[in-house]
Design an enzyme around this catalytic site. Structure first.
Site, PDB file in Angstrom:
ATOM      1  N   ASN A  10      30.492  75.801 -18.020  1.00  0.00           N
ATOM      2  CA  ASN A  10      31.196  74.533 -17.827  1.00  0.00           C
ATOM      3  C   ASN A  10      32.346  74.528 -18.828  1.00  0.00           C
ATOM      4  O   ASN A  10      32.133  74.332 -20.016  1.00  0.00           O
ATOM      5  CB  ASN A  10      30.228  73.371 -18.091  1.00  0.00           C
ATOM      6  CG  ASN A  10      30.923  72.022 -18.066  1.00  0.00           C
ATOM      7  OD1 ASN A  10      32.091  71.921 -17.686  1.00  0.00           O
ATOM      8  ND2 ASN A  10      30.213  70.979 -18.474  1.00  0.00           N
ATOM      9  N   LYS A  12      34.689  72.446 -19.121  1.00  0.00           N
ATOM     10  CA  LYS A  12      35.117  71.095 -19.500  1.00  0.00           C
ATOM     11  C   LYS A  12      36.651  70.996 -19.457  1.00  0.00           C
ATOM     12  O   LYS A  12      37.270  71.596 -18.589  1.00  0.00           O
ATOM     13  CB  LYS A  12      34.536  70.725 -20.871  1.00  0.00           C
ATOM     14  CG  LYS A  12      33.008  70.953 -20.910  1.00  0.00           C
ATOM     15  CD  LYS A  12      32.334  70.351 -22.091  1.00  0.00           C
ATOM     16  CE  LYS A  12      30.840  70.636 -22.012  1.00  0.00           C
ATOM     17  NZ  LYS A  12      30.065  70.014 -23.053  1.00  0.00           N
ATOM     18  N   HIS A 102      27.501  65.081 -15.044  1.00  0.00           N
ATOM     19  CA  HIS A 102      27.393  65.546 -16.434  1.00  0.00           C
ATOM     20  C   HIS A 102      27.320  64.332 -17.363  1.00  0.00           C
ATOM     21  O   HIS A 102      27.948  63.303 -17.103  1.00  0.00           O
ATOM     22  CB  HIS A 102      28.613  66.413 -16.773  1.00  0.00           C
ATOM     23  CG  HIS A 102      28.464  67.112 -18.080  1.00  0.00           C
ATOM     24  ND1 HIS A 102      28.693  66.482 -19.277  1.00  0.00           N
ATOM     25  CD2 HIS A 102      28.063  68.365 -18.372  1.00  0.00           C
ATOM     26  CE1 HIS A 102      28.446  67.341 -20.262  1.00  0.00           C
ATOM     27  NE2 HIS A 102      28.064  68.492 -19.737  1.00  0.00           N
ATOM     28  N   GLU A 104      28.724  63.695 -20.030  1.00  0.00           N
ATOM     29  CA  GLU A 104      30.023  63.217 -20.520  1.00  0.00           C
ATOM     30  C   GLU A 104      30.666  62.282 -19.500  1.00  0.00           C
ATOM     31  O   GLU A 104      31.339  61.317 -19.859  1.00  0.00           O
ATOM     32  CB  GLU A 104      30.932  64.414 -20.847  1.00  0.00           C
ATOM     33  CG  GLU A 104      30.492  65.074 -22.154  1.00  0.00           C
ATOM     34  CD  GLU A 104      30.801  66.555 -22.248  1.00  0.00           C
ATOM     35  OE1 GLU A 104      31.614  67.063 -21.459  1.00  0.00           O
ATOM     36  OE2 GLU A 104      30.204  67.218 -23.126  1.00  0.00           O
ATOM     37  N   GLU A 174      19.941  68.731 -19.158  1.00  0.00           N
ATOM     38  CA  GLU A 174      20.805  68.818 -20.336  1.00  0.00           C
ATOM     39  C   GLU A 174      20.541  67.632 -21.261  1.00  0.00           C
ATOM     40  O   GLU A 174      21.128  66.561 -21.082  1.00  0.00           O
ATOM     41  CB  GLU A 174      22.274  68.777 -19.918  1.00  0.00           C
ATOM     42  CG  GLU A 174      22.703  69.922 -19.045  1.00  0.00           C
ATOM     43  CD  GLU A 174      24.186  70.224 -19.230  1.00  0.00           C
ATOM     44  OE1 GLU A 174      24.497  71.357 -19.547  1.00  0.00           O
ATOM     45  OE2 GLU A 174      25.010  69.310 -19.090  1.00  0.00           O
ATOM     46  N   GLY A 180      26.789  70.307 -27.221  1.00  0.00           N
ATOM     47  CA  GLY A 180      27.865  70.456 -28.202  1.00  0.00           C
ATOM     48  C   GLY A 180      27.424  70.240 -29.640  1.00  0.00           C
ATOM     49  O   GLY A 180      28.262  70.224 -30.547  1.00  0.00           O
ATOM     50  N   SER A 221      23.848  73.471 -25.929  1.00  0.00           N
ATOM     51  CA  SER A 221      23.888  74.456 -27.019  1.00  0.00           C
ATOM     52  C   SER A 221      23.141  75.736 -26.701  1.00  0.00           C
ATOM     53  O   SER A 221      22.567  76.360 -27.588  1.00  0.00           O
ATOM     54  CB  SER A 221      23.379  73.831 -28.334  1.00  0.00           C
ATOM     55  OG  SER A 221      24.237  72.783 -28.728  1.00  0.00           O
TER      56      SER A 221
HETATM   57  P1  PGA Z   1      27.308  73.060 -24.788  1.00  0.00           P
HETATM   58  O1  PGA Z   1      27.613  72.211 -23.473  1.00  0.00           O
HETATM   59  O2  PGA Z   1      26.788  74.405 -24.335  1.00  0.00           O
HETATM   60  O3  PGA Z   1      28.634  73.158 -25.499  1.00  0.00           O
HETATM   61  O4  PGA Z   1      26.289  72.311 -25.572  1.00  0.00           O
HETATM   62  C1  PGA Z   1      26.746  72.274 -22.375  1.00  0.00           C
HETATM   63  C2  PGA Z   1      27.221  71.330 -21.313  1.00  0.00           C
HETATM   64  O5  PGA Z   1      27.730  70.248 -21.646  1.00  0.00           O
HETATM   65  O6  PGA Z   1      27.107  71.621 -20.101  1.00  0.00           O
END
Ligand code: PGA
Length: 261
Positions: A10, A12, A102, A104, A174, A180, A221
């Site tokens: 992803n 982003k 997601h 976010e 997730e 993150g 992560s």
């Molecule tokens: P990350 O993000 O691996 O940076 O934690 C995962 C995601 O948001 O899909």
């Protein structure tokens, strides 16, 4: 039946067209002659760039086993929906997957369980495979609400979906606190939630093979150091990777972990 693993990046809001095309080259270069496409138990590999980079990344990914997906889809075909993208537009580009719901988007852009369900139906209608994200916040985990929160999100996302629809659906667990943060869920904590989701699919699609066949990814992560352990869990069928998907060497290690190497 064995579920083929899916390793999904992803991106982003990262990577211009030029940067994205270069990233594909750099990931490929990590494999040399040993391209994951040729492995017997190869995982599916997916990258999801921002909309503006999709065409260039599809071009750069030609001749590789990399699938290219989007990060959102609207449920209407067209109209006054400023800033949104329709299934037709994604079909024209040739994307095969789309990330939906997601955290976010839920956190910053008003995504709800209801809109996640609408977007999922739109993706299926356009033959684009939805990767539906669910996850609890730290507060919800600390309050012991994790399983209930995830169950509600999964039930709502899959509302009205048939067993036939589910052949094209992937779910990504997730935990919001892991995204993150550098703090991934432990293998055991992730496996517990994945097993619960699979158990729920058994209930929702009783008498079908949906629970056995649906891929459930872990995200939050996941990196080159923890991927092998997470991917070894019986109900973890791949990863949705943010930060580490932008680093060719790290993403390649994660793909290799899915190959069992
Ligand atoms: P990350 O993000 O691996 O940076 O934690 C995962 C995601 O948001 O899909």
């Amino acid at each position: 039946m064995a579920r083929r693993k899916l390793i999904a990046g992803n991106w982003k809001m990262n990577m211009t067209s030029a940067e994205g095309a270069q990233l594909i080259k750099d990931i490929k270069a990590q494999f040399g002659a040993e391209c994951p496409c040729t492995a017997v138990n190869k995982p599916d590999v997916l990258v999801c760039p921002p909309f503006t980079s999709i065409a260039a990344v599809i071009e750069a990914a030609k001749g590789t086993c990399f699938n290219v997906g989007a990060q959102n889809i609207h449920w209407e075909e067209k109209g006054a929906y400023t800033g949104e993208i329709s299934g037709n537009m994604l079909n024209e580009l040739g994307v095969t997957y789309v990330i939906i719901g997601h955290s976010e988007r839920r956190q910053y852009f008003g995504e709800t369980d209801d809109t996640v369900n609408k977007r999922t139906k739109a993706a299926l209608k356009h033959n684009i495979k939805p990767v539906i994200c669910v996850g609890e916040t730290l507060k919800q985990r600390q309050a012991g609400e994790t399983l209930a929160v995830i169950e509600n999100q999964v039930r709502a996302a899959l509302k009205d979906l048939t067993a036939e629809d589910m052949k094209n659906v992937t779910i990504a667990y997730e935990p919001v606190w892991a995204i993150g943060s550098g703090l991934a869920a432990t293998n055991e904590d992730a496996q517990e939630v994945h097993a619960m989701i699979r158990g729920l699919l058994k209930k929702l699609y009783e008498g079908t093979s949906v629970a056995d066949e649906t891929r459930i990814l872990y995200g939050g992560s996941m990196n080159d150091a923890n991927a092998a352990g997470l991917l070894a869990q019986p109900d973890i069928d791949g990863g949705l990777i943010g930060g580490a998907a932008l680093k060719p060497d790290k993403f390649a290690v994660i793909i290799k972990a899915a190959l069992g190497k």
